[in-house]
Design an enzyme around this catalytic site. Structure first.
Site, PDB file in Angstrom:
ATOM      1  N   LYS A  11      -6.219  -9.622   2.658  1.00 43.86           N
ATOM      2  CA  LYS A  11      -5.506  -9.905   1.404  1.00 43.86           C
ATOM      3  C   LYS A  11      -5.837 -11.317   0.884  1.00 43.86           C
ATOM      4  O   LYS A  11      -6.422 -12.131   1.610  1.00 43.86           O
ATOM      5  CB  LYS A  11      -4.006  -9.735   1.642  1.00 43.86           C
ATOM      6  CG  LYS A  11      -3.591  -8.294   1.987  1.00 43.86           C
ATOM      7  CD  LYS A  11      -2.064  -8.173   2.138  1.00 43.86           C
ATOM      8  CE  LYS A  11      -1.641  -6.743   2.431  1.00 43.86           C
ATOM      9  NZ  LYS A  11      -0.155  -6.604   2.493  1.00 43.86           N
ATOM     10  N   TYR A  51      -0.948   0.460  -4.657  1.00 45.32           N
ATOM     11  CA  TYR A  51       0.396   0.450  -4.074  1.00 45.32           C
ATOM     12  C   TYR A  51       1.377   1.314  -4.873  1.00 45.32           C
ATOM     13  O   TYR A  51       2.580   1.071  -4.838  1.00 45.32           O
ATOM     14  CB  TYR A  51       0.909  -0.986  -3.975  1.00 45.32           C
ATOM     15  CG  TYR A  51       0.360  -1.753  -2.786  1.00 45.32           C
ATOM     16  CD1 TYR A  51       0.635  -1.351  -1.477  1.00 45.32           C
ATOM     17  CD2 TYR A  51      -0.418  -2.898  -2.963  1.00 45.32           C
ATOM     18  CE1 TYR A  51       0.147  -2.058  -0.381  1.00 45.32           C
ATOM     19  CE2 TYR A  51      -0.911  -3.612  -1.863  1.00 45.32           C
ATOM     20  CZ  TYR A  51      -0.613  -3.182  -0.578  1.00 45.32           C
ATOM     21  OH  TYR A  51      -1.090  -3.884   0.505  1.00 45.32           O
ATOM     22  N   ASN A 114       1.132 -11.140   4.013  1.00 45.85           N
ATOM     23  CA  ASN A 114       0.987 -10.826   5.442  1.00 45.85           C
ATOM     24  C   ASN A 114      -0.450 -10.506   5.856  1.00 45.85           C
ATOM     25  O   ASN A 114      -0.691  -9.741   6.781  1.00 45.85           O
ATOM     26  CB  ASN A 114       1.970  -9.730   5.848  1.00 45.85           C
ATOM     27  CG  ASN A 114       1.765  -8.451   5.055  1.00 45.85           C
ATOM     28  OD1 ASN A 114       0.797  -8.334   4.307  1.00 45.85           O
ATOM     29  ND2 ASN A 114       2.644  -7.482   5.240  1.00 45.85           N
ATOM     30  N   HIS A 117      -3.874  -5.419   5.107  1.00 45.12           N
ATOM     31  CA  HIS A 117      -3.362  -4.058   4.919  1.00 45.12           C
ATOM     32  C   HIS A 117      -3.955  -3.159   5.992  1.00 45.12           C
ATOM     33  O   HIS A 117      -5.072  -3.398   6.456  1.00 45.12           O
ATOM     34  CB  HIS A 117      -3.776  -3.531   3.539  1.00 45.12           C
ATOM     35  CG  HIS A 117      -3.520  -2.061   3.374  1.00 45.12           C
ATOM     36  ND1 HIS A 117      -2.268  -1.573   3.081  1.00 45.12           N
ATOM     37  CD2 HIS A 117      -4.343  -0.978   3.511  1.00 45.12           C
ATOM     38  CE1 HIS A 117      -2.334  -0.243   3.039  1.00 45.12           C
ATOM     39  NE2 HIS A 117      -3.570   0.139   3.285  1.00 45.12           N
ATOM     40  N   GLU A 128      -7.367   5.968   0.461  1.00 41.62           N
ATOM     41  CA  GLU A 128      -7.522   4.524   0.220  1.00 41.62           C
ATOM     42  C   GLU A 128      -8.986   4.100   0.322  1.00 41.62           C
ATOM     43  O   GLU A 128      -9.442   3.244  -0.447  1.00 41.62           O
ATOM     44  CB  GLU A 128      -6.663   3.744   1.214  1.00 41.62           C
ATOM     45  CG  GLU A 128      -5.173   3.927   0.952  1.00 41.62           C
ATOM     46  CD  GLU A 128      -4.285   3.274   1.997  1.00 41.62           C
ATOM     47  OE1 GLU A 128      -3.057   3.357   1.860  1.00 41.62           O
ATOM     48  OE2 GLU A 128      -4.810   2.660   2.958  1.00 41.62           O
TER      49      GLU A 128
HETATM   50  P1  ADP Z   1       2.590  -2.263   5.498  1.00 43.49           P
HETATM   51  O1  ADP Z   1       1.615  -3.153   4.746  1.00 43.49           O
HETATM   52  O2  ADP Z   1       2.936  -2.841   6.842  1.00 43.49           O
HETATM   53  O3  ADP Z   1       2.158  -0.825   5.562  1.00 43.49           O
HETATM   54  P2  ADP Z   1       4.528  -1.409   3.486  1.00 43.49           P
HETATM   55  O4  ADP Z   1       3.610  -0.253   3.229  1.00 43.49           O
HETATM   56  O5  ADP Z   1       5.961  -1.129   3.762  1.00 43.49           O
HETATM   57  O6  ADP Z   1       3.970  -2.323   4.692  1.00 43.49           O
HETATM   58  O7  ADP Z   1       4.471  -2.411   2.254  1.00 43.49           O
HETATM   59  C1  ADP Z   1       3.267  -2.713   1.610  1.00 43.49           C
HETATM   60  C2  ADP Z   1       3.179  -4.205   1.364  1.00 43.49           C
HETATM   61  O8  ADP Z   1       4.234  -4.578   0.471  1.00 43.49           O
HETATM   62  C3  ADP Z   1       3.428  -5.076   2.609  1.00 43.49           C
HETATM   63  O9  ADP Z   1       2.279  -5.252   3.406  1.00 43.49           O
HETATM   64  C4  ADP Z   1       3.870  -6.369   1.974  1.00 43.49           C
HETATM   65  O10 ADP Z   1       2.770  -7.107   1.455  1.00 43.49           O
HETATM   66  C5  ADP Z   1       4.722  -5.865   0.817  1.00 43.49           C
HETATM   67  N1  ADP Z   1       6.145  -5.734   1.211  1.00 43.49           N
HETATM   68  C6  ADP Z   1       6.680  -4.748   1.964  1.00 43.49           C
HETATM   69  N2  ADP Z   1       8.014  -4.924   2.141  1.00 43.49           N
HETATM   70  C7  ADP Z   1       8.316  -6.073   1.471  1.00 43.49           C
HETATM   71  C8  ADP Z   1       9.530  -6.804   1.261  1.00 43.49           C
HETATM   72  N3  ADP Z   1      10.699  -6.394   1.778  1.00 43.49           N
HETATM   73  N4  ADP Z   1       9.454  -7.939   0.519  1.00 43.49           N
HETATM   74  C9  ADP Z   1       8.288  -8.362  -0.011  1.00 43.49           C
HETATM   75  N5  ADP Z   1       7.113  -7.718   0.137  1.00 43.49           N
HETATM   76  C10 ADP Z   1       7.112  -6.582   0.871  1.00 43.49           C
HETATM   77 MG    MG Z   2       1.986   0.606   4.125  1.00 42.21          MG
END
Ligand code: ADP
Ligand code: MG
Length: 143
Positions: A11, A51, A114, A117, A128
């Site tokens: 990212k 997303y 974070n 992905h 994807e």
């Molecule tokens: P992952 O990336 O672990 O699969 P998700 O699919 O739940 O997580 O969410 C996609 C992305 O959205 C996350 O990697 C993060 O960047 C963002 N995200 C998820 N939950 C939150 C939250 N509560 N607050 C802010 N950003 C979030």
């Molecule tokens: Mg996810």
């Protein structure tokens, strides 16, 4: 166990922190084979499309803003059990909850920013991967 493909994105925070090399090295050391990769900058539309399942979530606008805030590095990775193993390798979405030694525990600042992905299922991995790479950009044989 079946050979699977997962789609990762290093990212914009990963790129800004000069961590492309470090994270890619760890990915390779963990046994994932890179089948496709590129540096690209997502538009808001491209980030929002990627997303789309999170469209109704309160963090969606921030997520789209962040994912289009600078260049990122999508990659297709291949390995036995790639989907689950990559999720384990990167750690929980929230870095405060991520296992020690995972990518997110080591490098991520927040649940939003974070670092990486990882696809959450084989089916979504296919969707994807196709979102970023035409078949002509996927290496058929790394040997
Ligand atoms: P992952 O990336 O672990 O699969 P998700 O699919 O739940 O997580 O969410 C996609 C992305 O959205 C996350 O990697 C993060 O960047 C963002 N995200 C998820 N939950 C939150 C939250 N509560 N607050 C802010 N950003 C979030
Ligand atoms: Mg996810």
């Amino acid at each position: 166990m079946a050979v699977e493909r997962t789609l990762t994105i290093l990212k914009p925070d990963c790129v800004r922190k000069n961590l492309i090399g470090e994270v890619t090295k760890r990915i390779q050391e963990a046994g994932f084979t890179i089948k496709a990769m590129k540096l690209t900058r997502l538009t808001k539309d491209t980030a929002g499309g990627f997303y789309a399942v999170h469209k109704e979530r309160p963090f969606f606008d921030d997520l789209v803003e962040f994912m289009s805030s600078g260049p990122c590095v999508p990659m297709i990775l291949e390995k036995e059990n790639a989907i689950e193993d990559f999720r384990t390798f990167i750690g929980a979405t929230n870095p405060d909850e991520a296992e020690e030694g995972t990518i997110r525990a080591d490098f991520a600042d927040s649940i939003g920013e974070n670092i990486v992905h990882g696809s959450d299922s084989v089916e979504n991995g296919k969707i994807e991967a196709a979102y970023f790479f035409p078949e002509s950009e996927v290496v058929a044989n790394n040997a």
